[in-house]
Write a protein that holds these residues in place. Structure first.
Motif, short mmCIF file in Angstrom:
data_model
loop_
_atom_site.label_atom_id
_atom_site.label_comp_id
_atom_site.label_asym_id
_atom_site.label_seq_id
_atom_site.Cartn_x
_atom_site.Cartn_y
_atom_site.Cartn_z
N VAL A 4 1.06 -1.33 -0.14
CA VAL A 4 -0.30 -0.33 0.52
C VAL A 4 0.84 0.87 -0.35
N GLN A 5 2.67 1.02 0.99
CA GLN A 5 2.85 2.85 1.00
C GLN A 5 3.51 2.43 -0.81
N ARG A 6 4.30 1.31 -0.86
CA ARG A 6 4.63 1.44 -1.96
C ARG A 6 3.76 2.38 -3.83
N MET A 7 2.54 1.68 -3.74
CA MET A 7 1.27 2.09 -4.21
C MET A 7 1.09 3.47 -4.20
N ALA A 69 -10.84 4.83 -0.86
CA ALA A 69 -9.69 5.42 0.47
C ALA A 69 -8.91 6.40 -1.08
N VAL A 70 -8.92 8.05 -0.88
CA VAL A 70 -7.46 8.41 -2.00
C VAL A 70 -6.91 8.54 -1.52
N PHE A 71 -5.14 8.86 -1.92
CA PHE A 71 -4.05 9.07 -1.69
C PHE A 71 -3.70 10.03 -2.52
N ILE A 72 -2.82 11.52 -2.01
CA ILE A 72 -2.67 12.03 -3.31
C ILE A 72 -1.36 12.52 -2.28
N GLY A 73 -0.55 12.76 -3.50
CA GLY A 73 0.56 13.08 -3.01
C GLY A 73 1.61 12.01 -1.76
N GLY A 74 1.44 10.72 -1.80
CA GLY A 74 1.38 9.80 -0.42
C GLY A 74 0.58 9.76 0.36
N LEU A 75 0.05 10.54 0.51
CA LEU A 75 -1.01 11.42 1.81
C LEU A 75 -2.40 11.16 1.61
#
Length: 106
Positions: A4-7, A69-75
């Motif tokens: 998940v973190q890698r993605m 669950a939305v992540f933008i720029g890793g956040l």
């Protein structure tokens, strides 16, 4: 959790979803309309989907309103409510600006 973190590190805008989630589809279309092609990971199609779901919860995703669950720029940005709030406030464009493809059609 590593997957998940890698993605989220490798892709500017990531949407974790389930294939049956219509809200995830709507958020994806919003990003596309704004000129961003999000990376969509449908965890129900992943062999380690349950582990990914637990990783998302550990990362702060609300288990009651998990998808999208939305992540933008890793956040972590959040789910549909948070994305739409940012959009209505005019703040979403600022967050996604580095990821706009230039292929926006309007």
């Amino acid at each position: 959790m590593d997957k998940v973190q890698r993605m989220t590190r490798e892709h500017g805008v990531v949407i974790f979803s389930k294939s049956t989630c219509c809200l995830s589809y709507a958020v994806s279309i919003l990003f596309q309309d704004l000129g961003v092609i999000p990376y969509v990971c449908e965890i129900d199609h992943e062999s380690d989907g349950k582990e990914m779901e637990m990783a998302l919860i550990r990362m702060g995703v609300n288990s009651s309103f998990m998808f999208p669950a939305v992540f933008i720029g890793g956040l972590l940005v959040g789910s549909t409510n948070e994305v739409m709030s940012l959009h209505l406030q005019g703040s979403l464009i600022k967050l996604i600006k580095p990821y706009i493809s230039g292929l926006k059609s309007n």
